[in-house]
Design a protein around this motif. Structure first.
Motif, PDB file in Angstrom:
ATOM      1  N   ALA A  52       0.573  -1.261   0.001  1.00  0.00           N
ATOM      2  CA  ALA A  52       0.043  -0.004   0.096  1.00  0.00           C
ATOM      3  C   ALA A  52       0.902   1.206  -0.019  1.00  0.00           C
ATOM      4  N   LEU A  53       1.795   1.266   0.673  1.00  0.00           N
ATOM      5  CA  LEU A  53       2.893   2.392   0.817  1.00  0.00           C
ATOM      6  C   LEU A  53       3.394   2.515  -0.520  1.00  0.00           C
ATOM      7  N   ALA A  54       4.122   1.500  -1.123  1.00  0.00           N
ATOM      8  CA  ALA A  54       4.586   1.480  -2.326  1.00  0.00           C
ATOM      9  C   ALA A  54       3.789   1.929  -3.487  1.00  0.00           C
ATOM     10  N   VAL A  55       2.452   1.768  -3.615  1.00  0.00           N
ATOM     11  CA  VAL A  55       1.629   2.130  -4.416  1.00  0.00           C
ATOM     12  C   VAL A  55       1.329   3.649  -4.435  1.00  0.00           C
ATOM     13  N   LEU A  56       1.093   4.230  -2.951  1.00  0.00           N
ATOM     14  CA  LEU A  56       1.088   5.765  -2.633  1.00  0.00           C
ATOM     15  C   LEU A  56       2.126   6.167  -3.117  1.00  0.00           C
ATOM     16  N   LEU A  57       3.231   5.848  -3.011  1.00  0.00           N
ATOM     17  CA  LEU A  57       4.552   6.650  -3.590  1.00  0.00           C
ATOM     18  C   LEU A  57       4.910   6.412  -5.048  1.00  0.00           C
ATOM     19  N   PHE A  58       4.527   5.229  -5.593  1.00  0.00           N
ATOM     20  CA  PHE A  58       4.981   5.044  -7.089  1.00  0.00           C
ATOM     21  C   PHE A  58       4.041   5.647  -7.767  1.00  0.00           C
ATOM     22  N   THR A  59       2.722   5.818  -7.414  1.00  0.00           N
ATOM     23  CA  THR A  59       1.516   6.272  -8.202  1.00  0.00           C
ATOM     24  C   THR A  59       2.027   7.916  -8.900  1.00  0.00           C
ATOM     25  N   PRO A  60       2.212   8.584  -8.039  1.00  0.00           N
ATOM     26  CA  PRO A  60       2.566  10.224  -8.764  1.00  0.00           C
ATOM     27  C   PRO A  60       4.025  10.303  -9.438  1.00  0.00           C
ATOM     28  N   ILE A  61       4.811   9.219  -9.041  1.00  0.00           N
ATOM     29  CA  ILE A  61       6.172   9.228  -9.829  1.00  0.00           C
ATOM     30  C   ILE A  61       5.870   8.656 -11.038  1.00  0.00           C
ATOM     31  N   LEU A  62       5.107   7.634 -11.258  1.00  0.00           N
ATOM     32  CA  LEU A  62       4.831   7.194 -12.619  1.00  0.00           C
ATOM     33  C   LEU A  62       3.901   8.036 -13.564  1.00  0.00           C
ATOM     34  N   THR A 150      -0.944 -14.827 -24.551  1.00  0.00           N
ATOM     35  CA  THR A 150      -0.854 -13.647 -23.947  1.00  0.00           C
ATOM     36  C   THR A 150      -1.820 -12.504 -24.112  1.00  0.00           C
ATOM     37  N   LEU A 151      -2.194 -11.885 -23.277  1.00  0.00           N
ATOM     38  CA  LEU A 151      -2.892 -10.557 -23.362  1.00  0.00           C
ATOM     39  C   LEU A 151      -2.248  -9.484 -23.152  1.00  0.00           C
ATOM     40  N   ASN A 152      -2.608  -8.117 -23.417  1.00  0.00           N
ATOM     41  CA  ASN A 152      -2.008  -7.095 -23.334  1.00  0.00           C
ATOM     42  C   ASN A 152      -1.938  -6.700 -21.922  1.00  0.00           C
ATOM     43  N   ALA A 153      -0.990  -6.025 -21.472  1.00  0.00           N
ATOM     44  CA  ALA A 153      -0.795  -5.475 -20.293  1.00  0.00           C
ATOM     45  C   ALA A 153      -1.993  -4.448 -19.686  1.00  0.00           C
ATOM     46  N   VAL A 154      -2.276  -4.823 -18.311  1.00  0.00           N
ATOM     47  CA  VAL A 154      -3.411  -3.965 -17.657  1.00  0.00           C
ATOM     48  C   VAL A 154      -2.802  -3.151 -16.647  1.00  0.00           C
ATOM     49  N   ALA A 155      -2.781  -1.872 -16.600  1.00  0.00           N
ATOM     50  CA  ALA A 155      -2.428  -1.141 -15.317  1.00  0.00           C
ATOM     51  C   ALA A 155      -3.700  -0.478 -14.779  1.00  0.00           C
ATOM     52  N   PHE A 156      -3.813  -0.300 -13.352  1.00  0.00           N
ATOM     53  CA  PHE A 156      -4.635   0.314 -12.834  1.00  0.00           C
ATOM     54  C   PHE A 156      -4.909   1.838 -13.250  1.00  0.00           C
ATOM     55  N   GLN A 157      -3.957   2.581 -13.289  1.00  0.00           N
ATOM     56  CA  GLN A 157      -3.823   3.797 -13.528  1.00  0.00           C
ATOM     57  C   GLN A 157      -4.046   4.393 -14.864  1.00  0.00           C
ATOM     58  N   PRO A 164      -8.625   7.100  -9.505  1.00  0.00           N
ATOM     59  CA  PRO A 164      -9.433   6.123  -9.196  1.00  0.00           C
ATOM     60  C   PRO A 164      -8.823   4.604  -9.163  1.00  0.00           C
ATOM     61  N   GLY A 165      -7.763   4.700  -9.888  1.00  0.00           N
ATOM     62  CA  GLY A 165      -6.915   3.243  -9.805  1.00  0.00           C
ATOM     63  C   GLY A 165      -6.212   3.264  -8.606  1.00  0.00           C
ATOM     64  N   LEU A 166      -5.848   4.276  -8.074  1.00  0.00           N
ATOM     65  CA  LEU A 166      -5.113   4.404  -6.802  1.00  0.00           C
ATOM     66  C   LEU A 166      -6.296   3.982  -5.607  1.00  0.00           C
ATOM     67  N   VAL A 167      -7.297   4.375  -5.580  1.00  0.00           N
ATOM     68  CA  VAL A 167      -8.338   4.088  -4.762  1.00  0.00           C
ATOM     69  C   VAL A 167      -8.753   2.705  -4.626  1.00  0.00           C
ATOM     70  N   ILE A 168      -8.868   2.106  -5.956  1.00  0.00           N
ATOM     71  CA  ILE A 168      -9.422   0.716  -6.191  1.00  0.00           C
ATOM     72  C   ILE A 168      -8.265  -0.308  -5.400  1.00  0.00           C
ATOM     73  N   GLN A 169      -6.867   0.137  -5.627  1.00  0.00           N
ATOM     74  CA  GLN A 169      -5.950  -0.805  -5.222  1.00  0.00           C
ATOM     75  C   GLN A 169      -6.233  -0.721  -3.790  1.00  0.00           C
ATOM     76  N   PHE A 174      -7.321  -3.097   1.715  1.00  0.00           N
ATOM     77  CA  PHE A 174      -8.087  -2.950   3.052  1.00  0.00           C
ATOM     78  C   PHE A 174      -8.918  -4.022   3.189  1.00  0.00           C
ATOM     79  N   GLY A 175      -9.520  -4.419   2.016  1.00  0.00           N
ATOM     80  CA  GLY A 175     -10.447  -5.737   2.015  1.00  0.00           C
ATOM     81  C   GLY A 175      -9.568  -6.960   2.519  1.00  0.00           C
ATOM     82  N   LEU A 176      -8.548  -7.228   1.787  1.00  0.00           N
ATOM     83  CA  LEU A 176      -7.557  -8.014   2.159  1.00  0.00           C
ATOM     84  C   LEU A 176      -7.069  -8.252   3.621  1.00  0.00           C
ATOM     85  N   TYR A 177      -6.722  -6.733   4.313  1.00  0.00           N
ATOM     86  CA  TYR A 177      -6.336  -6.821   5.311  1.00  0.00           C
ATOM     87  C   TYR A 177      -7.383  -7.183   6.596  1.00  0.00           C
ATOM     88  N   LYS A 178      -8.621  -6.843   6.130  1.00  0.00           N
ATOM     89  CA  LYS A 178      -9.567  -7.092   7.010  1.00  0.00           C
ATOM     90  C   LYS A 178     -10.027  -8.571   7.124  1.00  0.00           C
TER      91      LYS A 178
END
Length: 369
Positions: A52-62, A150-157, A164-169, A174-178
């Protein structure tokens, strides 16, 4: 910053990664094994914090490339920050499943094996050698599994948009944690906390579990690596590099230069080791773990016949799986999910299935003197 400084910086970052794994005694394979055998979830919950922390940090950089002008442009070849967003090849679930089996039989994933090499555990050297063998075998057979559906690559963002992609991830985490909290409570009627506030005589002090500290440190260091290199943490590419180097060193009658894998990855395989970022960070990982071991020696695990066989078989299976899946628990799971790639989630699902098989095989055939 001069380009000549980057090898030392990558060694340093790799060293901090290895020191974090060793000092906090965190392992991916033990976390999965504790989940499956005992329904103890602290390790996997720490993994979710890390992702979760990595996604939060990676998303704006990418997404917005705010630090791209500071990247090196010489032989490192970086011009922008690129995550690991891979196609959804059939080789990904197959490789992940094999890797999951191997990491339990060999009692450690790739990062765990390298960590234990730094701890000077005798069997880890055998496991590492056969990871290299397995990875090289997978590279040799590249033509066969590379042609799988092979299917094409899929990225949430890109599929849902950056926010929205960040929120979904984050919602998935959160769901897995609970769900993990519920599972551990159902089994033990108590949950091992990752964050606690024990009372002492003077004040209430916030205490973080070592696994959580490891996860947060790894997320920050992976982000740092993305910033300075332009791509996140990876390990599996080093195994084929070392495998081909061993073929050259011992003059084995194997013409690896004309493998399809070699032709597709020619730039990285032809670099000297101090110009190959994956090799540099991997060597740094071992040195960082070794530094912690020298300060805090780790008891040696006794070498047994079954342990030796497990290291050989587990290492070989891991090496094959890591190269087929375009990454191990680091390059595919950690850096893939942090990059927003669906293939990282696919890897996780099938690696968990493989871990289940590996736990059974380990208990059935390898827990003997």
């Amino acid at each position: 910053m001069t380009d000549a400084f980057y090898p030392f910086l990558l060694l340093l970052i790799g060293g901090l990664l290895g020191a974090s794994l060793n000092y906090f005694q965190y392992g991916f394979s033990s976390s999965f094994r504790n989940l499956m055998v005992q329904q103890r979830t602290a390790g996997v919950r720490a993994l979710l914090w890390m992702l979760a922390l990595a996604v939060l940090l990676f998303t704006p950089i990418l997404a917005w490339q705010p630090f791209a002008p500071f990247l090196p442009l010489d032989h490192w070849g970086a011009q922008s920050h690129q995550g690991f967003i891979r196609p959804l090849s059939l080789a990904v679930p197959v490789g992940a499943f094999l890797f999951g089996i191997g990491m339990q039989i060999g009692c450690g994933c790739t990062s765990g094996t390298l960590n234990r090499v730094g701890q000077l555990q005798p069997l880890s050297f055998i496991t590492l050698l056969f990871i290299i063998v397995g990875g090289t075998l997978a590279a040799f057979s590249f033509t066969h599994w590379q042609s799988w559906p092979t299917l094409n690559a899929v990225a949430f963002q890109t599929t849902f948009g950056v926010l929205p992609g960040l929120v979904i991830q984050l919602a998935l985490f959160f769901g897995l944690y609970k769900g993990l909290l519920w599972l551990e409570h159902q089994r033990h009627h108590h949950i091992e906390p990752l964050i606690s506030t024990p009372l002492n005589a003077h004040k209430r002090r916030l205490t973080l579990h070592p696994f959580l500290l490891a996860g947060l440190a790894l997320a920050l260091l992976n982000t740092l690596l993305l910033l300075v290199l332009g791509s996140p943490w990876a390990i599996s590419g080093a195994f084929v590099y070392w495998g081909t180097a061993l073929i050259e060193l011992f003059s084995l009658p194997i013409d690896w230069r004309y493998w399809d894998y070699t032709l597709e990855n020619a730039t990285r395989l032809q670099q000297v080791w101090y110009q190959n970022p994956v090799v540099l960070t991997t060597v740094g990982l071992v040195l960082g773990a070794l530094a912690v071991t020298l300060l805090h020696p780790t008891p040696r695990v006794k070498v047994t016949r079954s342990g030796f066989l497990a290291s050989v078989m587990g290492g070989t299976i891991m090496g094959v799986g890591a190269v087929m899946a375009a990454g191990c628990n680091i390059g595919a799971l950690f850096s893939g999910i942090a990059s927003g790639s669906l293939h990282g989630w696919l890897w996780l699902v099938f690696a968990l299935l493989g871990n289940g098989v590996g736990v059974y095989l380990k208990q059935r055939f390898f827990n003997k003197p």
